[in-house]
Design an enzyme around this catalytic site. Structure first.
Site, PDB file in Angstrom:
ATOM      1  N   ASN A   1     -10.235  -0.533  -0.024  1.00 26.51           N
ATOM      2  CA  ASN A   1      -8.791  -0.355   0.035  1.00 26.51           C
ATOM      3  C   ASN A   1      -8.189  -0.797  -1.308  1.00 26.51           C
ATOM      4  O   ASN A   1      -8.214  -1.986  -1.628  1.00 26.51           O
ATOM      5  CB  ASN A   1      -8.254  -1.202   1.196  1.00 26.51           C
ATOM      6  CG  ASN A   1      -6.747  -1.122   1.343  1.00 26.51           C
ATOM      7  OD1 ASN A   1      -6.055  -0.592   0.476  1.00 26.51           O
ATOM      8  ND2 ASN A   1      -6.242  -1.661   2.435  1.00 26.51           N
TER       9      ASN A   1
ATOM     10  N   HIS B   1      -3.987   6.680   3.928  1.00 24.25           N
ATOM     11  CA  HIS B   1      -4.296   5.425   3.252  1.00 24.25           C
ATOM     12  C   HIS B   1      -5.752   5.055   3.549  1.00 24.25           C
ATOM     13  O   HIS B   1      -6.228   5.201   4.678  1.00 24.25           O
ATOM     14  CB  HIS B   1      -3.348   4.333   3.753  1.00 24.25           C
ATOM     15  CG  HIS B   1      -3.598   3.014   3.107  1.00 24.25           C
ATOM     16  ND1 HIS B   1      -3.797   2.892   1.749  1.00 24.25           N
ATOM     17  CD2 HIS B   1      -3.703   1.760   3.616  1.00 24.25           C
ATOM     18  CE1 HIS B   1      -4.011   1.620   1.458  1.00 24.25           C
ATOM     19  NE2 HIS B   1      -3.969   0.917   2.575  1.00 24.25           N
TER      20      HIS B   1
ATOM     21  N   CYS C   1       0.826  -1.223   0.000  1.00 22.66           N
ATOM     22  CA  CYS C   1       0.000   0.000   0.000  1.00 22.66           C
ATOM     23  C   CYS C   1       0.858   1.270   0.000  1.00 22.66           C
ATOM     24  O   CYS C   1       0.360   2.358  -0.279  1.00 22.66           O
ATOM     25  CB  CYS C   1      -0.931   0.005   1.205  1.00 22.66           C
ATOM     26  SG  CYS C   1      -2.015  -1.424   1.240  1.00 22.66           S
TER      27      CYS C   1
HETATM   28  O1  UT7 Z   1      -3.814  -1.969   3.409  1.00 19.81           O
HETATM   29  C1  UT7 Z   1      -3.268  -2.792   4.392  1.00 19.81           C
HETATM   30  C2  UT7 Z   1      -3.719  -2.325   5.675  1.00 19.81           C
HETATM   31  N1  UT7 Z   1      -4.858  -3.092   6.119  1.00 19.81           N
HETATM   32  C3  UT7 Z   1      -5.532  -2.613   7.129  1.00 19.81           C
HETATM   33  O2  UT7 Z   1      -5.241  -1.549   7.590  1.00 19.81           O
HETATM   34  C4  UT7 Z   1      -6.621  -3.467   7.739  1.00 19.81           C
HETATM   35  C5  UT7 Z   1      -6.514  -3.379   9.241  1.00 19.81           C
HETATM   36  N2  UT7 Z   1      -7.499  -4.150   9.947  1.00 19.81           N
HETATM   37  C6  UT7 Z   1      -8.819  -3.804   9.960  1.00 19.81           C
HETATM   38  O3  UT7 Z   1      -9.225  -2.878   9.320  1.00 19.81           O
HETATM   39  C7  UT7 Z   1      -9.724  -4.571  10.884  1.00 19.81           C
HETATM   40  O4  UT7 Z   1      -8.979  -5.363  11.770  1.00 19.81           O
HETATM   41  C8  UT7 Z   1     -10.738  -5.462  10.128  1.00 19.81           C
HETATM   42  C9  UT7 Z   1     -11.756  -4.596   9.410  1.00 19.81           C
HETATM   43  C10 UT7 Z   1     -10.004  -6.354   9.154  1.00 19.81           C
HETATM   44  C11 UT7 Z   1     -11.488  -6.349  11.129  1.00 19.81           C
HETATM   45  O5  UT7 Z   1     -12.132  -5.541  12.087  1.00 19.81           O
HETATM   46  P1  UT7 Z   1     -12.028  -5.897  13.628  1.00 19.81           P
HETATM   47  O6  UT7 Z   1     -12.891  -4.960  14.349  1.00 19.81           O
HETATM   48  O7  UT7 Z   1     -10.567  -5.907  13.983  1.00 19.81           O
HETATM   49  O8  UT7 Z   1     -12.675  -7.323  13.667  1.00 19.81           O
HETATM   50  P2  UT7 Z   1     -12.016  -8.702  14.151  1.00 19.81           P
HETATM   51  O9  UT7 Z   1     -10.996  -9.164  13.161  1.00 19.81           O
HETATM   52  O10 UT7 Z   1     -11.601  -8.547  15.564  1.00 19.81           O
HETATM   53  O11 UT7 Z   1     -13.268  -9.656  14.065  1.00 19.81           O
HETATM   54  C12 UT7 Z   1     -14.402  -9.454  14.902  1.00 19.81           C
HETATM   55  C13 UT7 Z   1     -15.440 -10.497  14.541  1.00 19.81           C
HETATM   56  C14 UT7 Z   1     -14.880 -11.912  14.436  1.00 19.81           C
HETATM   57  O12 UT7 Z   1     -15.839 -12.798  14.960  1.00 19.81           O
HETATM   58  P3  UT7 Z   1     -15.657 -13.395  16.442  1.00 19.81           P
HETATM   59  O13 UT7 Z   1     -14.367 -14.156  16.391  1.00 19.81           O
HETATM   60  O14 UT7 Z   1     -15.625 -12.221  17.364  1.00 19.81           O
HETATM   61  O15 UT7 Z   1     -16.883 -14.254  16.582  1.00 19.81           O
HETATM   62  C15 UT7 Z   1     -14.751 -12.137  12.948  1.00 19.81           C
HETATM   63  O16 UT7 Z   1     -14.848 -13.484  12.600  1.00 19.81           O
HETATM   64  O17 UT7 Z   1     -15.989 -10.202  13.263  1.00 19.81           O
HETATM   65  C16 UT7 Z   1     -15.941 -11.367  12.425  1.00 19.81           C
HETATM   66  N3  UT7 Z   1     -15.791 -10.951  11.042  1.00 19.81           N
HETATM   67  C17 UT7 Z   1     -16.847 -10.690  10.255  1.00 19.81           C
HETATM   68  N4  UT7 Z   1     -18.168 -10.736  10.477  1.00 19.81           N
HETATM   69  C18 UT7 Z   1     -18.982 -10.384   9.470  1.00 19.81           C
HETATM   70  C19 UT7 Z   1     -14.657 -10.758  10.333  1.00 19.81           C
HETATM   71  N5  UT7 Z   1     -14.952 -10.364   9.092  1.00 19.81           N
HETATM   72  C20 UT7 Z   1     -16.305 -10.316   9.021  1.00 19.81           C
HETATM   73  C21 UT7 Z   1     -17.208  -9.960   7.994  1.00 19.81           C
HETATM   74  N6  UT7 Z   1     -18.527  -9.999   8.252  1.00 19.81           N
HETATM   75  N7  UT7 Z   1     -16.801  -9.577   6.766  1.00 19.81           N
END
Ligand code: UT7
Length: 333
Positions: free
Chosen positions: A290, A260, A119
Site C-alpha cells: 500500500n 486503492h 490514501c
Molecule cells: O490505506 C489505508 C487503508 N488501510 C487498509 O485498508 C487496511 C485495512 N485492514 C486490513 O487490511 C486488515 O485488517 C489487516 C491486513 C491489517 C489485518 O488482517 P485481519 O485479517 O483483519 O487480521 P487481524 O487484525 O484480525 O489479526 C488477526 C491475527 C491477530 O492475532 P490474534 O489476536 O488472532 O492472535 C494478529 O495479532 O493476526 C495477527 N497478526 C499477524 N500475524 C502474523 C497481525 N499482523 C500479523 C502479521 N503476521 N504481520
C-alpha cells in the site's frame, strides 16, 4: 462533493510513476518481526514493497514520476499552471512538497500546494485540478500522489509494517481536445469523526514531537486494522457506485476498475459486491504493498503503459484512507 459542472471537459493527457530501487520482501520482514510470508500473502496479497533511500525525499519520488507524466503528455514543466501533490509524508511541514517539485522541474509559473487526504490524496488532487481547468483558472496541471511511508512506520509493529511501501504516481491534466482521457465524473467525501482508527498521533500541533513521544513511537502510523477494513469495503463500494452513476453508466460499462491497493481481500469483496469479475480489477499491490496516495496513480500508469486499458475504455478509480477520506472518478480513456 458535487459533480463539477463541466464548463469545459478535462482530460488526463499523460501519466508516470516512480518506485524506489530497494525491494523489501515478506521473507525480509519475517526476519524483522514475528510474521510469515504465508500470513502476509493470505491476509493481504502483498509479496514485496519498495523502500526509499535515506536521502530520497517524497519530492524526489514525486519529481521522478512527474517527469515521466510530462514526457508522456508532451507538456513542458514551464507551461504548468498548477502542481498539486497528495501526500501525508511531506518533505517538511512547509514549504509544500509541491514547491520542491516545482523547483526540481523548473515549473516556474505554477501555483503549488499539497493536499492532505491520506490514501485519497491523488483523487482529491485530480478533482481539484479538474475544477481549475474546467473553470478556465488553469490550462495545464500536474497532479501527483507521493508518499514515503517507510519514514512513519513502526518497524517493530507487525500489524502495520508489513502493509506499506514507498512510491509516486503522476498525471498531467489539460482541457480535453480529442476526448481521450476525459475525466467524466469525480466524487469525494470525508468523515472526520473516525480520525482515531488510522492516524499518526504526534508531530503536529496537537501532540508536538518530543523525545518522550518519539520514544513511545507516537510519531508512527497507528491503525485499527479490522475497523479500517470494514469501512474501506463499504465506503469504496458506495463511492464506486456514485462515480459510475454520475457518469451515467452502470458497473458493467467499466472495462477496468483501479481500486486503492491496500489489501487483495478488500478488492475481492468490492468486486463481489459490485457483481464484477476480478479480471476487471487492476491489482499491483503484490509488488508494491500500500503506497498511500501513490497507489492508484501508479496503478493507472501501469494499466495504460501495459495496454490493460485502451482508448475509449471507461475506467474507474476508487480510493479510501485516513481521515476518513474517500474519492472516485470515472475516466473515458
Ligand atoms: O490505506 C489505508 C487503508 N488501510 C487498509 O485498508 C487496511 C485495512 N485492514 C486490513 O487490511 C486488515 O485488517 C489487516 C491486513 C491489517 C489485518 O488482517 P485481519 O485479517 O483483519 O487480521 P487481524 O487484525 O484480525 O489479526 C488477526 C491475527 C491477530 O492475532 P490474534 O489476536 O488472532 O492472535 C494478529 O495479532 O493476526 C495477527 N497478526 C499477524 N500475524 C502474523 C497481525 N499482523 C500479523 C502479521 N503476521 N504481520
Amino acid at each position: 462533493m458535487k459533480n463539477a459542472p463541466s464548463l469545459r471537459s478535462v482530460a488526463i493527457t499523460g501519466t508516470g510513476k516512480y518506485v524506489p530501487e530497494r525491494i523489501l520482501t515478506n521473507e525480509d520482514l519475517r526476519q524483522m518481526v514475528d510474521t510469515s510470508d504465508e500470513w502476509i500473502t493470505t491476509r493481504t496479497g502483498i509479496k514485496k514493497r519498495r523502500i526509499a533511500a535515506a536521502n530520497e525525499a517524497t519530492s524526489d519520488l514525486a519529481s521522478a514520476a512527474a517527469r515521466q507524466a510530462l514526457e508522456n503528455a508532451d507538456v513542458a514543466a514551464a507551461d504548468l499552471d498548477l502542481i498539486v501533490v497528495g501526500t501525508v509524508t511531506p518533505d517538511m511541514a512547509f514549504p509544500a512538497t509541491a514547491c520542491f517539485v516545482q523547483k526540481e522541474l523548473g515549473a516556474t509559473k505554477a501555483t503549488c500546494f499539497d493536499v492532505s487526504g491520506a490514501c485519497s490524496g491523488f483523487l482529491y488532487g485530480l478533482e481539484i485540478a479538474r475544477g481549475y481547468i474546467a473553470s478556465g483558472m488553469a490550462e495545464k496541471a500536474l497532479v501527483i500522489g507521493a508518499d514515503k511511508l517507510s519514514g512513519i512506520i513502526d518497524w517493530t509493529d507487525r500489524n502495520t509494517c508489513v502493509l506499506f511501501g514507498d512510491g509516486a504516481g503522476a498525471a498531467v491534466l489539460e482541457a480535453a481536445k480529442d476526448g481521450g482521457g476525459e475525466v467524466v465524473s469525480t466524487y469525494s467525501g470525508s468523515d472526520g469523526s473516525l480520525d482515531e482508527i488510522l492516524n499518526v498521533p504526534a508531530g503536529g500541533s496537537r501532540c508536538p514531537l518530543t523525545s518522550e513521544n518519539v520514544d513511545s513511537k507516537l510519531n508512527t502510523m497507528k491503525m485499527a486494522g479490522r475497523e479500517v477494513y470494514r469501512h474501506a469495503v463499504t465506503t469504496m463500494v458506495s463511492a464506486a457506485k456514485e462515480a459510475i452513476t454520475r457518469a451515467g453508466l452502470t458497473p458493467k460499462d467499466i472495462a477496468c476498475f483501479i481500486p486503492h491497493q491496500a489489501n487483495l481481500r478488500i478488492i475481492e469483496t468490492i468486486a463481489h459486491k459490485l457483481d464484477m469479475p476480478m479480471e476487471r480489477f487492476f491489482v499491483n499491490l503484490t509488488e508494491y504493498g500500500n503506497t498511500s496516495a501513490a497507489a492508484v496513480a501508479i496503478a493507472l500508469d501501469e494499466a495504460q503503459r501495459s495496454g490493460r486499458i485502451k482508448r475509449g475504455d471507461y475506467i474507474l478509480m476508487v480510493v479510501f484512507g485516513g481521515g476518513l477520506t474517500w474519492a472516485s472518478s470515472v475516466i473515458r480513456w
